[in-house]
Design an enzyme around this catalytic site. Sequence first.
Site, PDB file in Angstrom:
ATOM      1  CG  ASP A 325       2.746  10.773   2.532  1.00 25.35           C
ATOM      2  OD1 ASP A 325       1.976   9.716   1.489  1.00 25.35           O
ATOM      3  OD2 ASP A 325       3.932  10.030   2.578  1.00 25.35           O
ATOM      4  CG  ASP A 327       3.975   9.168  -0.894  1.00 24.45           C
ATOM      5  OD1 ASP A 327       4.940   9.383  -0.133  1.00 24.45           O
ATOM      6  OD2 ASP A 327       3.742   8.637  -0.618  1.00 24.45           O
ATOM      7  CG  ASP A 448       7.753  11.781   1.686  1.00 24.25           C
ATOM      8  OD1 ASP A 448       7.568  12.263   2.523  1.00 24.25           O
ATOM      9  OD2 ASP A 448       6.422  10.280   2.136  1.00 24.25           O
TER      10      ASP A 448
HETATM   11  N1  CTP Z   1       8.472   4.235   2.167  1.00 19.80           N
HETATM   12  C1  CTP Z   1      10.212   4.084   2.089  1.00 19.80           C
HETATM   13  N2  CTP Z   1      10.775   4.720   3.010  1.00 19.80           N
HETATM   14  C2  CTP Z   1       9.997   5.790   3.529  1.00 19.80           C
HETATM   15  C3  CTP Z   1       9.180   6.043   4.096  1.00 19.80           C
HETATM   16  C4  CTP Z   1       7.981   5.078   3.259  1.00 19.80           C
HETATM   17  O1  CTP Z   1      10.552   3.652   1.456  1.00 19.80           O
HETATM   18  N3  CTP Z   1      11.457   6.196   5.045  1.00 19.80           N
HETATM   19  C5  CTP Z   1       8.242   4.245   1.037  1.00 19.80           C
HETATM   20  C6  CTP Z   1       7.405   2.363   1.756  1.00 19.80           C
HETATM   21  O2  CTP Z   1       7.192   1.200   1.598  1.00 19.80           O
HETATM   22  C7  CTP Z   1       5.945   2.835   0.470  1.00 19.80           C
HETATM   23  C8  CTP Z   1       5.931   4.500  -0.344  1.00 19.80           C
HETATM   24  O3  CTP Z   1       7.401   4.696   0.631  1.00 19.80           O
HETATM   25  O4  CTP Z   1       6.481   1.487  -0.208  1.00 19.80           O
HETATM   26  C9  CTP Z   1       4.849   5.328   0.849  1.00 19.80           C
HETATM   27  O5  CTP Z   1       4.762   5.391   2.064  1.00 19.80           O
HETATM   28  P1  CTP Z   1       3.910   6.110   2.943  1.00 19.80           P
HETATM   29  O6  CTP Z   1       3.576   7.226   2.004  1.00 19.80           O
HETATM   30  O7  CTP Z   1       4.690   6.059   4.231  1.00 19.80           O
HETATM   31  O8  CTP Z   1       2.685   5.019   3.248  1.00 19.80           O
HETATM   32  P2  CTP Z   1       1.864   4.757   2.121  1.00 19.80           P
HETATM   33  O9  CTP Z   1       1.249   3.375   1.135  1.00 19.80           O
HETATM   34  O10 CTP Z   1       1.909   6.124   0.487  1.00 19.80           O
HETATM   35  O11 CTP Z   1       0.256   5.381   2.710  1.00 19.80           O
HETATM   36  P3  CTP Z   1      -0.556   6.995   2.846  1.00 19.80           P
HETATM   37  O12 CTP Z   1      -1.865   6.882   1.930  1.00 19.80           O
HETATM   38  O13 CTP Z   1      -0.664   6.547   4.722  1.00 19.80           O
HETATM   39  O14 CTP Z   1       0.746   7.991   2.876  1.00 19.80           O
HETATM   40 MN    MN Z   2       2.277   8.530   1.540  1.00 25.53          MN
HETATM   41 MN    MN Z   3       5.178   9.030   1.873  1.00 25.35          MN
END
Ligand code: CTP
Ligand code: MN
Ligand code: MN
Length: 524
Positions: A325, A327, A448
Amino acid sequence: MMVPLKRRKVVSSHTESCDGDEIKFPQVVLFLLERKMGASRRSFLSHLGRKKGFQVEDKFSESVTHIISENNSGSEVRTWLDSQVKGQTPPVHLLDISWFTESMKAGHPVQILDRHKLQEQQITEAEVKVFSVPSYACQRRTSLENHNTVLTDALSLLAENAELSNEEGRGVAFCRAAAVLKSLPEQVTSMKQLKGLPCLGDHSLRVIKDVLENGASSEVESTKQSERYKALKVLTGIFGVGSKTAHRWISEGILNLQQLRDSGQTLNRAQQAGLEHYDNLNQPVTKAEADTIGDIVQRAVVSVLPGARVTLIGGFRRGKQTGHDVDFLITHPEEGREEGLMPKVVSYLEAQGCLLYQKTTRNSYLEAQGGPGRPSSNMDRFERCFSIFKLHKEDKQGAKQGATETVNGDPASCLHTLSQKESCEASDEGSEEEKSSTHRRWRAVRVDLVVSPISQFAFALLGWTGSKLFERELRRWAGHEKSMSLSSHALFDSKQGCYLRATSEEEIFTHLGLEFIPPSERNA
Ligand code: CTP
Ligand code: MN
Ligand code: MN
């Protein structure tokens, strides 16, 4: 108490070998290495040894005192030995066959002379690169350059499987083990190099040994093949579906998407969107797409609140080239101006046709009088929005130049990029061809959004940059080592009974007594 029968047998066999020969020299336990000696000669010599009253083991164990080999170098035998035992190798003589034949002739173990000993080059010991790393992931630098992907993939799969099976403890243990290997500066080639590394439990070591010796772990391979794992993976791959729901469906015989569609299960709004956009959402988001979306979000945010700032967080801030995703963290330099911002941003994006799905949650964070303690969920108290963006494919090139300047940049530069409407709306939707997700001119992307007041910005930035394990380890370090409580909102010092303020990530690391680790080195 009676000694159990089995045990008595073992005790009595101390004076008898398995051939029934008497053992005359119980302090000497021989093992003949088959390597280069061959099975039949080994068997012949073993038999001979036993006839002469020597204890000769068929299988290697830690009770062996003398390893006899023929035509092997010291380092070859040492390598073999290292593969047999985990961690520290027991003291054992590595001897040439000459010691054995002389002992047979003499009828007793002859004194070990230099010429009997296998010459181990001294450098072999020194050459083994033994790694050493601190035990918390937040004390280590973990870049994206992983020298041990085969090992970490294996451990990560077991971690994922444990998490999907609601075995959180096991999941974290495998995750920590994988993270230790990710942080090593070189490829691991021998178990011996792992001596003294933290977080490697028996189970993880077994998996690593399997991979080093056989190229793959049988446990990992069988997990991958298992119907349960495959079903959990497919079902939790649907946005909005967690492991609990997936388990319930599996128990009802639903193992794949088609069975889910046919089952008539009631799906919530998120799950409906997740199922509808399944292919798109399981296709990794590229950095270019993230930048395009960053541009769109930036324009939306400054349109509804001039002066507000958008920062890319999550995996892309850590330098990843793809993600599941995108963020973003949104704030405004004047405290309080950010209040109520999210619904406005969402309405703006919706009016532009940018959103296929969104769910906004309101800010519920308040600093409690006694300190935050340990909120059950540290992460979920900001105004935040889980969404699915409709990203027009042509944007990839079109908005690229503008993207780098506009994210975190001067809002005026947005004027040079494509209009918001062009970015989001599919121009020629509706034709049969366009219905297939691979052929149509837009794709669905998970996004997000989080809004933070400026006073909490540094904590939010640190808390949302990840990786998930890095965050978990930061909080564990704070609690266990510093008696502090860290969240994405604040840092509370239990000893002093007060909050510790910070306006940058660096300050938070300093409060925690940690060396600053930049985002690109938080890929634990
Ligand atoms: N996070 C959070 N609460 C959630 C989901 C995620 O605080 N319910 C935080 C995680 O701890 C992380 C950050 O949001 O530090 C990013 O999460 P995520 O998008 O799931 O992972 P990424 O590290 O961005 O990996 P990806 O590239 O797969 O998105
Ligand atoms: Mn992410
Ligand atoms: Mn995320």
